[in-house]
Design a protein around this motif. Structure first.
Motif, PDB file in Angstrom:
ATOM      1  N   LYS A  13       0.826  -1.211   0.000  1.00  0.00           N
ATOM      2  CA  LYS A  13       0.000   0.000   0.000  1.00  0.00           C
ATOM      3  C   LYS A  13       0.861   1.262   0.000  1.00  0.00           C
ATOM      4  CE  LYS A  13      -4.131  -1.975   2.123  1.00  0.00           C
ATOM      5  NZ  LYS A  13      -5.020  -1.964   3.294  1.00  0.00           N
ATOM      6  N   LYS A  14       1.987   1.239   0.724  1.00  0.00           N
ATOM      7  CA  LYS A  14       2.901   2.390   0.736  1.00  0.00           C
ATOM      8  C   LYS A  14       3.504   2.606  -0.645  1.00  0.00           C
ATOM      9  CE  LYS A  14       4.424   2.067   5.554  1.00  0.00           C
ATOM     10  NZ  LYS A  14       5.565   1.747   6.432  1.00  0.00           N
ATOM     11  N   ALA A  17       0.832   3.960  -3.000  1.00  0.00           N
ATOM     12  CA  ALA A  17       0.516   5.359  -2.706  1.00  0.00           C
ATOM     13  C   ALA A  17       1.627   6.281  -3.196  1.00  0.00           C
ATOM     14  CB  ALA A  17       0.287   5.549  -1.208  1.00  0.00           C
ATOM     15  N   GLU A  20       1.457   6.331  -7.046  1.00  0.00           N
ATOM     16  CA  GLU A  20       0.278   7.089  -7.473  1.00  0.00           C
ATOM     17  C   GLU A  20       0.503   8.588  -7.272  1.00  0.00           C
ATOM     18  OE1 GLU A  20      -4.484   7.601  -6.469  1.00  0.00           O
ATOM     19  OE2 GLU A  20      -3.343   6.027  -5.463  1.00  0.00           O
ATOM     20  N   ALA A  21       1.076   8.974  -6.146  1.00  0.00           N
ATOM     21  CA  ALA A  21       1.329  10.398  -5.877  1.00  0.00           C
ATOM     22  C   ALA A  21       2.262  10.997  -6.926  1.00  0.00           C
ATOM     23  CB  ALA A  21       1.910  10.565  -4.470  1.00  0.00           C
ATOM     24  N   GLN A  45      -3.378  -1.164 -10.263  1.00  0.00           N
ATOM     25  CA  GLN A  45      -4.326  -0.061 -10.354  1.00  0.00           C
ATOM     26  C   GLN A  45      -4.092   0.675 -11.656  1.00  0.00           C
ATOM     27  OE1 GLN A  45      -2.442   2.179  -6.867  1.00  0.00           O
ATOM     28  NE2 GLN A  45      -3.509   3.818  -7.928  1.00  0.00           N
ATOM     29  N   GLY A 129       7.559   5.020  -5.915  1.00  0.00           N
ATOM     30  CA  GLY A 129       6.817   4.071  -5.090  1.00  0.00           C
ATOM     31  C   GLY A 129       7.722   3.299  -4.147  1.00  0.00           C
TER      32      GLY A 129
END
Length: 135
Positions: A13-14, A17, A20-21, A45, A129
């Motif tokens: 998940k980190k 995220a 994605e950021a 995703q 990531g």
């Protein structure tokens, strides 16, 4: 018996995220895939506006980076430099830049594959990531 680190769901998940950021900050529509050290899917995703084909390419890049224990750019360069027979390597279908292994204490624990923008930008997202793990 030796032991080695592995990715937890929290780690995944980190990574997702962070990737994605980076993509959103640059307004890049991409697919992001994360796999374990055996190339098994842990995360996929597709950001809004990403071409559907990227959902197939990103996991291939991630799997190839994990199984090969190196960035996929190495394979793309080998093929571009004339080693065309490498295209037929079994189970490797992400032979394009954009797959980056995740290395912890000298062990490859997985990989991130990104597809949707220029290959160098795919790598930038994957590395952002991985950096989110704070290793």
């Amino acid at each position: 018996m030796q032991t080695k680190p592995f990715l937890t769901l929290e780690d995944v998940k980190k990574i997702a995220a962070g990737a994605e950021a980076e993509a959103i900050a640059n307004k890049w529509a991409v697919a992001i895939a994360i796999v374990d050290d055996g190339g098994h899917p842990l995360w996929l995703q597709r950001l809004d506006g990403t071409a559907p084909i990227s959902s197939h390419i990103a996991p291939g890049k991630a799997r190839t980076a994990a199984l090969g224990r190196r960035e996929t750019k190495i394979y793309e360069d080998m093929i571009n430099n004339g080693r065309f027979s490498f295209i037929s390597a079994p189970t490797l279908d992400g032979l394009l830049e954009g797959g980056v292994p995740i290395v912890v204490d000298g062990h490859v624990v997985g990989a991130v594959g990104v597809s949707g923008v220029k290959s160098s930008e795919d790598v930038q997202i994957a590395k952002a990531g991985i950096a989110a793990l704070g290793l």
